[in-house]
Design an enzyme around this catalytic site. Sequence first.
Site, PDB file in Angstrom:
ATOM      1  N   ASP A 126       3.537  -4.330  -5.668  1.00 40.97           N
ATOM      2  CA  ASP A 126       4.000  -5.618  -5.114  1.00 40.97           C
ATOM      3  C   ASP A 126       5.513  -5.605  -4.948  1.00 40.97           C
ATOM      4  O   ASP A 126       6.055  -6.008  -3.916  1.00 40.97           O
ATOM      5  CB  ASP A 126       3.617  -6.775  -6.055  1.00 40.97           C
ATOM      6  N   GLU A 177       0.826  -1.221   0.000  1.00 41.35           N
ATOM      7  CA  GLU A 177       0.000   0.000   0.000  1.00 41.35           C
ATOM      8  C   GLU A 177       0.857   1.266   0.000  1.00 41.35           C
ATOM      9  O   GLU A 177       0.546   2.223  -0.704  1.00 41.35           O
ATOM     10  CB  GLU A 177      -0.945   0.021   1.211  1.00 41.35           C
TER      11      GLU A 177
HETATM   12 ZN    ZN Z   1      -2.690  -2.405  -4.637  1.00 39.11          ZN
END
Ligand code: ZN
Length: 431
Positions: A367, A284
Site C-alpha cells: 500500500d 501490485e
Molecule cells: Zn496486495
Amino acid sequence: MKGSLLILLFCFCFIGVSFAAADSAATVQKTDTAIKKFNYEAATQAYMDSIPQKDKAKSDAYFEGGYWLILWNLIYGIAVVVIFYFTGIAVWLKKLVTRISKNSNIQNFLYVAIYALISYVLSFPLGVYVGYFREHQYNLSNLSFVQWLREEMISLGLAVVFGSLVIMVFYIFIRRTGQNWWKWCTGIALIFLIIGALVAPVFISPLFNKYQPLADTKVKEGILSMARANNVPATNVYQFDASKQSDRISANVSGFAGTTRVSLNDNLLKQCTPQEIQAVMGHELGHYVLNHIYKMVAMFLIIIFIGFAFVNWALNKVLARGTFRSMIVDLKDIAGYPLLMLIFSVFMFFATPVFNTIIRTQEIEADMFGLNTARQPDAFARVAIKLSTYRKMNPGYWEEIFFFDHPSGHNRILEAMRWKAEHLNEGVGKQ
Ligand SMILES: [Zn+2]
C-alpha cells in the site's frame, strides 16, 4: 591561498546550510498549515460515511461469518477423519491399494488420491454451502451451480494428481529418514512451494480464466511506464475474465525474469477510473519490487518447519497410545496420512493469526509503495470502498490482527489520507 579557499568553501557551505534550513522551515510551516486545513481523520471518516448503512451491515455479517467458518472447517475436518477411521473405510482402502500394486510408492499415491476423493465427498455439504450458497446469499458470486461445480472438479483434479504426488515424495523421506523426516520434508516443501509459485500463474490460472493481451492501449502504456520506472521487467499486460466468477476487482504481477507479467481482471477495468487503476497497479508493483513472494516463501517455510515438528511429536504420542493400533502400523505407514493431515490442520488453525499477520504486513508495505508510486490517495481510498463488499471495513484492533490478511478498509483509507496530508504542498490531491 589555500587558507582563503578553505574559508571561501566554508562560507559557501554555511550559506548552503542556512538556505537549506530556511527552506525546510518554510516547508514545515507550509505543511503544518496544510495539515491544519486538511484533517486526514475527518477525511477518512467522510469516506467511511459514504458507505450506506445496510451495505456495511451486510459485508460485516459476511466477513464475521467467515471467522466461525475457520472453526467449523476444523470441526468438520475432525469429523471426516473420525468417520474415515472408525467406520472401516481406512481398513478397506489399505486392503484395496495393496491389492492393486506391490510397489509402496504406487500404493501411497493411490491411497492419498482415493482418500482425497472420499474426504471431498464427505466434506461436500460444508463445501457447497461455503463455496456456492453462502456466496450467492450475499450476492458475491456470478457462477451458476454447473459453472461452480466445473471449477470445483478442476481444483479437485489438480489436488488429487499433484497433492498425491507431493505426499508420495514425503513418504519416501519418511521411510528413509525415520524420526528426522520433518526436517527433510521441510526442504522438500520448499522445492514444491517454489515450483507452485512459478507454475501456477502460467499453467493453473488459465484453467479457470481466459487471459488475453490488454486491449486498451492507453491503460496498457500507463502501466508499462509505471513498471519501467520501477525497474519491473514486464513487457506484457494481460486482462482476464474474472467477472464470470464475481464482481471483485483485482490485479497481480507474477512470474520472474522473462515470464514477468502484469494481469488485470476485467472488473478492475470496468469499475475503476484510470486513477484508480493506477492506484491498484502501484500496489501490485510494490509486491514485485519488494520481493514479497520470496520473503513470503521464507516465512511460510519457518512455519512449516515448526508445524512438521509439532506433527512429528503429536503423531508419535497418538500412535503410542494405541487407539489406532489396528489401523496404523507405524509412522511410515500411509494409513497414518489422514491422521497426520488432521494434526497439521489443528496446527494451521492456531497459526491462522500468524499467517494473516505475515500477509497483512506485506500488504501494508505494498500500500505504502503504491501511494508513493501512483500518488493517487483519493483514488486509492475509493478502491478501498469498492473492496468493502466482502470485507469488514472497520474491525477492532485484535480482530484485524487475528482475521485480516489485508489491512481493513478503514486503515487503508487512513493510510491514504495521512499520505495526502503530508503531500498537499506538492500539489497532490487536486483531482
Ligand atoms: Zn496486495
